[in-house]
Design a protein around this motif. Sequence first.
Motif, PDB file in Angstrom:
ATOM      1  N   SER A  82       0.846  -1.189   0.000  1.00 45.17           N
ATOM      2  CA  SER A  82       0.000   0.000   0.000  1.00 45.17           C
ATOM      3  C   SER A  82       0.880   1.238   0.000  1.00 45.17           C
ATOM      4  CB  SER A  82      -0.930   0.013   1.223  1.00 45.17           C
ATOM      5  OG  SER A  82      -0.176   0.076   2.420  1.00 45.17           O
ATOM      6  N   LEU A  83       0.246   2.386  -0.235  1.00 40.49           N
ATOM      7  CA  LEU A  83       0.986   3.657  -0.220  1.00 40.49           C
ATOM      8  C   LEU A  83       1.565   3.915   1.160  1.00 40.49           C
ATOM      9  CD1 LEU A  83       1.805   6.276  -1.659  1.00 40.49           C
ATOM     10  CD2 LEU A  83      -0.402   7.249  -0.952  1.00 40.49           C
ATOM     11  N   HIS A  84       0.799   3.611   2.185  1.00 31.98           N
ATOM     12  CA  HIS A  84       1.289   3.787   3.557  1.00 31.98           C
ATOM     13  C   HIS A  84       2.521   2.924   3.808  1.00 31.98           C
ATOM     14  CE1 HIS A  84       1.472   4.032   7.887  1.00 31.98           C
ATOM     15  NE2 HIS A  84       1.271   2.727   8.000  1.00 31.98           N
ATOM     16  N   GLY A  85       2.498   1.689   3.325  1.00 29.44           N
ATOM     17  CA  GLY A  85       3.643   0.804   3.512  1.00 29.44           C
ATOM     18  C   GLY A  85       4.880   1.298   2.795  1.00 29.44           C
ATOM     19  N   LEU A  86       4.708   1.786   1.564  1.00 29.17           N
ATOM     20  CA  LEU A  86       5.851   2.293   0.802  1.00 29.17           C
ATOM     21  C   LEU A  86       6.456   3.533   1.457  1.00 29.17           C
ATOM     22  CD1 LEU A  86       4.466   1.891  -2.839  1.00 29.17           C
ATOM     23  CD2 LEU A  86       6.237   0.511  -1.733  1.00 29.17           C
ATOM     24  N   ILE A  87       5.596   4.463   1.885  1.00 26.08           N
ATOM     25  CA  ILE A  87       6.100   5.658   2.552  1.00 26.08           C
ATOM     26  C   ILE A  87       6.784   5.286   3.861  1.00 26.08           C
ATOM     27  CG2 ILE A  87       5.426   7.840   3.631  1.00 26.08           C
ATOM     28  CD1 ILE A  87       3.159   8.024   1.634  1.00 26.08           C
ATOM     29  N   GLY A  88       6.214   4.301   4.568  1.00 22.70           N
ATOM     30  CA  GLY A  88       6.811   3.864   5.820  1.00 22.70           C
ATOM     31  C   GLY A  88       8.192   3.264   5.641  1.00 22.70           C
ATOM     32  N   VAL A  89       8.371   2.480   4.584  1.00 20.93           N
ATOM     33  CA  VAL A  89       9.683   1.886   4.318  1.00 20.93           C
ATOM     34  C   VAL A  89      10.716   2.974   4.024  1.00 20.93           C
ATOM     35  CG1 VAL A  89      10.985   0.474   2.679  1.00 20.93           C
ATOM     36  CG2 VAL A  89       8.803  -0.349   3.559  1.00 20.93           C
ATOM     37  N   VAL A  90      10.321   3.970   3.232  1.00 11.01           N
ATOM     38  CA  VAL A  90      11.232   5.088   2.953  1.00 11.01           C
ATOM     39  C   VAL A  90      11.593   5.814   4.251  1.00 11.01           C
ATOM     40  CG1 VAL A  90      11.492   7.281   1.747  1.00 11.01           C
ATOM     41  CG2 VAL A  90      10.375   5.363   0.604  1.00 11.01           C
ATOM     42  N   ALA A  91      10.599   6.008   5.120  1.00  6.63           N
ATOM     43  CA  ALA A  91      10.859   6.678   6.400  1.00  6.63           C
ATOM     44  C   ALA A  91      11.821   5.865   7.264  1.00  6.63           C
ATOM     45  CB  ALA A  91       9.541   6.904   7.149  1.00  6.63           C
ATOM     46  N   ILE A  92      11.661   4.539   7.274  1.00  7.99           N
ATOM     47  CA  ILE A  92      12.563   3.685   8.056  1.00  7.99           C
ATOM     48  C   ILE A  92      13.991   3.779   7.520  1.00  7.99           C
ATOM     49  CG2 ILE A  92      13.116   1.297   8.642  1.00  7.99           C
ATOM     50  CD1 ILE A  92      10.828   2.386  10.243  1.00  7.99           C
ATOM     51  N   LEU A  93      14.137   3.780   6.198  1.00  7.65           N
ATOM     52  CA  LEU A  93      15.465   3.916   5.603  1.00  7.65           C
ATOM     53  C   LEU A  93      16.092   5.272   5.953  1.00  7.65           C
ATOM     54  CD1 LEU A  93      14.817   2.369   2.064  1.00  7.65           C
ATOM     55  CD2 LEU A  93      15.992   1.309   3.999  1.00  7.65           C
ATOM     56  N   LEU A  94      15.265   6.312   5.945  1.00  8.78           N
ATOM     57  CA  LEU A  94      15.772   7.635   6.301  1.00  8.78           C
ATOM     58  C   LEU A  94      16.161   7.704   7.775  1.00  8.78           C
ATOM     59  CD1 LEU A  94      13.327   9.985   4.342  1.00  8.78           C
ATOM     60  CD2 LEU A  94      15.757   9.589   3.882  1.00  8.78           C
ATOM     61  N   VAL A  95      15.437   6.975   8.629  1.00 10.19           N
ATOM     62  CA  VAL A  95      15.802   6.927  10.045  1.00 10.19           C
ATOM     63  C   VAL A  95      17.200   6.340  10.210  1.00 10.19           C
ATOM     64  CG1 VAL A  95      15.309   5.771  12.234  1.00 10.19           C
ATOM     65  CG2 VAL A  95      13.459   6.845  10.968  1.00 10.19           C
ATOM     66  N   GLY A  96      17.469   5.241   9.494  1.00 10.35           N
ATOM     67  CA  GLY A  96      18.789   4.626   9.573  1.00 10.35           C
ATOM     68  C   GLY A  96      19.885   5.533   9.044  1.00 10.35           C
ATOM     69  N   TYR A  97      19.632   6.178   7.909  1.00 11.89           N
ATOM     70  CA  TYR A  97      20.640   7.049   7.312  1.00 11.89           C
ATOM     71  C   TYR A  97      20.875   8.295   8.170  1.00 11.89           C
ATOM     72  CZ  TYR A  97      23.104   9.770   3.741  1.00 11.89           C
ATOM     73  OH  TYR A  97      24.023  10.519   3.056  1.00 11.89           O
ATOM     74  N   GLN A  98      19.787   8.888   8.664  1.00 17.03           N
ATOM     75  CA  GLN A  98      19.914  10.071   9.514  1.00 17.03           C
ATOM     76  C   GLN A  98      20.649   9.744  10.810  1.00 17.03           C
ATOM     77  OE1 GLN A  98      19.759  13.113   9.306  1.00 17.03           O
ATOM     78  NE2 GLN A  98      18.546  14.178  10.850  1.00 17.03           N
ATOM     79  N   SER A  99      20.382   8.570  11.375  1.00 19.42           N
ATOM     80  CA  SER A  99      21.068   8.171  12.605  1.00 19.42           C
ATOM     81  C   SER A  99      22.563   8.003  12.365  1.00 19.42           C
ATOM     82  CB  SER A  99      20.469   6.864  13.134  1.00 19.42           C
ATOM     83  OG  SER A  99      19.088   7.007  13.413  1.00 19.42           O
ATOM     84  N   GLN A 100      22.922   7.402  11.227  1.00 16.62           N
ATOM     85  CA  GLN A 100      24.340   7.226  10.904  1.00 16.62           C
ATOM     86  C   GLN A 100      25.044   8.573  10.740  1.00 16.62           C
ATOM     87  OE1 GLN A 100      25.017   5.706   7.018  1.00 16.62           O
ATOM     88  NE2 GLN A 100      27.211   5.436   7.286  1.00 16.62           N
ATOM     89  N   ILE A 101      24.420   9.484   9.988  1.00 21.69           N
ATOM     90  CA  ILE A 101      25.010  10.808   9.785  1.00 21.69           C
ATOM     91  C   ILE A 101      25.093  11.560  11.110  1.00 21.69           C
ATOM     92  CG2 ILE A 101      24.714  13.038   8.649  1.00 21.69           C
ATOM     93  CD1 ILE A 101      25.628  10.820   6.801  1.00 21.69           C
ATOM     94  N   GLY A 102      24.058  11.425  11.937  1.00 26.30           N
ATOM     95  CA  GLY A 102      24.064  12.112  13.221  1.00 26.30           C
ATOM     96  C   GLY A 102      25.175  11.637  14.139  1.00 26.30           C
TER      97      GLY A 102
END
Length: 293
Positions: free
Chosen positions: A175-195
């Motif tokens: 679903s659209l919610h699932g796709l957006i959620g996966v992108v958000a999870i990936l961004l959480v990982g990337y943002q945490s690494q950069i932080g």
Amino acid sequence: MNSFSSSSNNGNVGDSLERKNRLEIFFRKRILDKWSSYRQRLLSLFHQRLKSSNKIAQILSETSRKQNLYLHLVTTSIPITISVSVLNHQRDLSLFSFHVILMVAGCLFFSQALVLKDDKVLITLFVDLMRGSRLHKARMLHAALSIIGASLILLGFGFIICNKLYNGFSVFPASLHGLIGVVAILLVGYQSQIGVRKLHNLEGRTPEQRSFRYHGSLGLLLYDFCTLAMISGICKFLPFFSFGCMLSISGLLWNWFLISSFMLRESFEFDFGDDAEDVETESEETDVLNSRR
């Protein structure tokens, strides 16, 4: 033979770092900068439309001040509203319920970490409980809120995976919610690494001389996707014209508008107040890096 293999390994490492740097530059220039530009245009359009309302202009002016308790009250009330609406509709606690509660709680901590540097309410509240300079306290508190937010979001992601497996559904987003959620999870990982890399760099724990100044823009991108994920999830689960759904969506949009306006307040023509305190900006962080060279 050993020298040949070591030089080959060094070459592979160099190629890997070069590809990684190219991907990072591509993400920053082609995705992050464009997304930030679109957000800026959208906010500018909203501000132009709302200038005719003196009451809303006054609220935005107050929101743009350095210390603003109203901003924290709004960001705290929205997750509570969403959780109550979902639990009221479902009428029991399940794996899915914990997914919702943990996700909105994680977004709450992320939003507080996002506005922490410019808004001194939380720093003033916890200043006596921490050691070090004010800048060090702000960094540590920002890191703590970000870690809690990331942990809650990843835990909520784990609950929805367990819920899908328990009910025999596919774990892949459908679903659209699932796709957006996966992108958000990936961004959480990337943002945490950069932080983490930026924090270690600023605290002098690593010899790396990069400032990672796009960390703030990446945080806004993450918050955008978290907001989109919550809105799409609410539309998917709750009856669209129900009171809880309308209240939750309206609150999320207003919350996004306030936080984005606060973080990008210098781009809009509002009175920011003359009583603003000095803020540790990115240029100060660059000075810290230059002093270590």
